[in-house]
Design a protein around this motif. Structure first.
Motif, mmCIF file in Angstrom:
data_model
loop_
_atom_site.group_PDB
_atom_site.id
_atom_site.type_symbol
_atom_site.label_atom_id
_atom_site.label_comp_id
_atom_site.label_asym_id
_atom_site.label_seq_id
_atom_site.Cartn_x
_atom_site.Cartn_y
_atom_site.Cartn_z
ATOM 1 N N HIS A 81 12.210 11.129 15.014
ATOM 2 C CA HIS A 81 11.040 10.867 14.127
ATOM 3 C C HIS A 81 9.941 12.407 14.467
ATOM 4 N N LEU A 82 9.748 12.919 13.573
ATOM 5 C CA LEU A 82 8.776 14.008 13.666
ATOM 6 C C LEU A 82 7.586 13.869 12.864
ATOM 7 N N CYS A 83 6.518 13.972 13.338
ATOM 8 C CA CYS A 83 5.079 14.191 12.678
ATOM 9 C C CYS A 83 4.560 15.505 12.877
ATOM 10 N N SER A 84 4.170 16.299 11.553
ATOM 11 C CA SER A 84 3.678 17.630 11.671
ATOM 12 C C SER A 84 2.229 17.472 11.075
ATOM 13 N N LEU A 85 1.278 18.065 12.079
ATOM 14 C CA LEU A 85 -0.137 17.869 11.698
ATOM 15 C C LEU A 85 -0.724 19.199 11.465
ATOM 16 N N ARG A 86 -1.670 19.061 10.487
ATOM 17 C CA ARG A 86 -2.675 20.227 10.469
ATOM 18 C C ARG A 86 -3.848 20.079 11.209
ATOM 19 N N PRO A 87 -4.118 20.793 12.069
ATOM 20 C CA PRO A 87 -5.328 21.027 12.746
ATOM 21 C C PRO A 87 -6.459 20.733 11.860
ATOM 22 N N PRO A 88 -7.560 19.956 12.355
ATOM 23 C CA PRO A 88 -8.798 19.661 11.808
ATOM 24 C C PRO A 88 -9.818 20.841 11.591
ATOM 25 N N ILE A 89 -10.469 21.134 10.639
ATOM 26 C CA ILE A 89 -11.552 22.357 10.575
ATOM 27 C C ILE A 89 -12.395 22.591 11.593
ATOM 28 N N ARG A 90 -12.962 21.413 11.860
ATOM 29 C CA ARG A 90 -13.969 21.268 12.923
ATOM 30 C C ARG A 90 -13.365 20.941 14.240
ATOM 31 N N ARG A 91 -13.341 21.653 15.264
ATOM 32 C CA ARG A 91 -12.359 21.561 16.381
ATOM 33 C C ARG A 91 -13.449 21.081 17.578
ATOM 34 N N SER A 92 -14.169 20.185 17.646
ATOM 35 C CA SER A 92 -15.159 19.720 18.662
ATOM 36 C C SER A 92 -14.605 19.071 19.670
ATOM 37 N N ASN A 93 -13.636 18.196 19.312
ATOM 38 C CA ASN A 93 -12.948 17.647 20.431
ATOM 39 C C ASN A 93 -11.370 17.340 19.875
ATOM 40 N N LEU A 94 -10.481 18.364 20.226
ATOM 41 C CA LEU A 94 -9.094 18.513 20.140
ATOM 42 C C LEU A 94 -8.424 17.442 20.706
ATOM 43 N N GLU A 95 -8.621 17.024 21.989
ATOM 44 C CA GLU A 95 -7.942 16.438 22.639
ATOM 45 C C GLU A 95 -7.938 14.886 22.095
ATOM 46 N N ALA A 96 -9.050 14.333 21.570
ATOM 47 C CA ALA A 96 -9.336 13.107 20.959
ATOM 48 C C ALA A 96 -8.599 12.982 19.888
ATOM 49 N N TRP A 97 -8.657 14.053 18.966
ATOM 50 C CA TRP A 97 -7.920 14.033 17.479
ATOM 51 C C TRP A 97 -6.577 14.131 17.804
ATOM 52 N N GLY A 98 -5.924 14.769 18.722
ATOM 53 C CA GLY A 98 -4.677 14.755 18.876
ATOM 54 C C GLY A 98 -4.096 13.302 19.473
ATOM 55 N N ARG A 99 -4.950 13.070 20.299
ATOM 56 C CA ARG A 99 -4.396 11.649 20.984
ATOM 57 C C ARG A 99 -4.595 10.426 19.818
ATOM 58 N N ALA A 100 -5.654 10.528 18.974
ATOM 59 C CA ALA A 100 -5.610 9.394 17.941
ATOM 60 C C ALA A 100 -4.584 9.608 16.969
ATOM 61 N N GLU A 101 -4.247 10.641 16.570
ATOM 62 C CA GLU A 101 -3.326 11.142 15.591
ATOM 63 C C GLU A 101 -1.853 10.684 16.146
ATOM 64 N N ARG A 102 -1.652 11.044 17.470
ATOM 65 C CA ARG A 102 -0.355 10.815 17.992
ATOM 66 C C ARG A 102 -0.089 9.185 17.927
ATOM 67 N N TYR A 103 -0.893 8.516 18.390
ATOM 68 C CA TYR A 103 -1.027 7.012 18.604
ATOM 69 C C TYR A 103 -0.820 6.303 17.025
ATOM 70 N N THR A 104 -1.432 7.036 16.240
ATOM 71 C CA THR A 104 -1.417 6.448 14.809
ATOM 72 C C THR A 104 -0.021 6.640 14.292
ATOM 73 N N PHE A 105 0.686 7.817 14.633
ATOM 74 C CA PHE A 105 1.877 8.011 14.081
ATOM 75 C C PHE A 105 2.844 7.201 14.736
ATOM 76 N N PHE A 106 2.936 6.946 16.172
ATOM 77 C CA PHE A 106 3.821 6.100 16.841
ATOM 78 C C PHE A 106 3.751 4.639 16.532
ATOM 79 N N ALA A 107 2.388 4.033 16.148
ATOM 80 C CA ALA A 107 2.395 2.842 15.730
ATOM 81 C C ALA A 107 3.257 2.477 14.314
#
Length: 218
Positions: A82-108
């Protein structure tokens, strides 16, 4: 008497459920590659089916190569991928939080409703120790890192295993893995703790400080 060091296979045999479809989050790094190899080694004995999930955050030039590497691992092992390819957000204030949220949304989304039974991540004792120190030096609440998170159908089976043991397993089994160059960037607090603070504590105070701190973190 010194404490025995938890080994990869012994720990997985104790922690993994039986007769389940397991979704493994595999980044391509040494921790997740070892988790995959160990779960595959025990799959027949524990009667588990293994599937592999990978998230390409699109933040590094090598991220597509990482995704291809994990896809090849899954294909060679005969695992559904299973692969999820993301586009980074334009505003990069907290990439770690963004990445974690996107990962777990995909896994769910992969898990429900007809997918695998449980998600496995390769968090190790070092991850727990580093997170504990990050919260401590940042004056944040010292909330525990749970081995099992029922709300997200999540299990961290290697949480008591140090990265030294994981690296030892990878070397013994001649496992190939991908190196994330951002892990050496000391602009990030976690990397400074990993490269400077933990080695200092191990050298000056407790050779097994990682295990000591990880036990406090869970």
């Amino acid at each position: 008497m010194s404490r025995p060091k938890p080994s990869v296979l012994r720990t997985l045999k104790q922690e993994l459920p039986r007769g389940k479809r397991l979704l493994l989050a595999v980044s391509g790094g040494v921790d997740s590659v070892v988790l995959l190899h160990g779960c595959l080694t025990l799959a027949h004995e524990l009667q588990n089916q293994i599937e592999v999930a990978h998230v390409d955050h699109g933040l590094r030039r090598a991220s597509k190569k990482d995704a291809a590497f994990v896809a090849e691992l899954a294909e060679r092992a005969g695992c559904k991928f299973h692969l999820c390819s993301l586009r980074p957000p334009i505003r990069r204030s907290n990439l770690e939080a963004w990445g974690r949220a996107e990962r777990y949304t995909f896994f769910a989304g992969v898990l429900c409703p007809e997918g695998p039974d449980i998600l496995l991540t390769a968090h190790s004792a070092n991850d727990a120790a580093e997170t504990f120190l990050i919260k401590l030096v940042s004056n944040k609440e010292l909330t525990p890192i749970h081995r099992c998170d029922p709300e997200r159908w999540l299990l961290r089976p290697l949480l008591s295993v140090t990265r030294a043991e994981i690296n030892k397993y990878a070397k013994e089994h001649k496992l190939a893995f991908r190196e994330d160059e951002s892990n050496r960037d000391e602009r990030f607090l976690r990397n400074r703790i990993r490269a400077k603070l933990l080695p200092l504590l191990a050298r000056e105070f407790d050779p097994r400080i990682v295990e000591t701190l990880s036990e406090r973190a869970v």
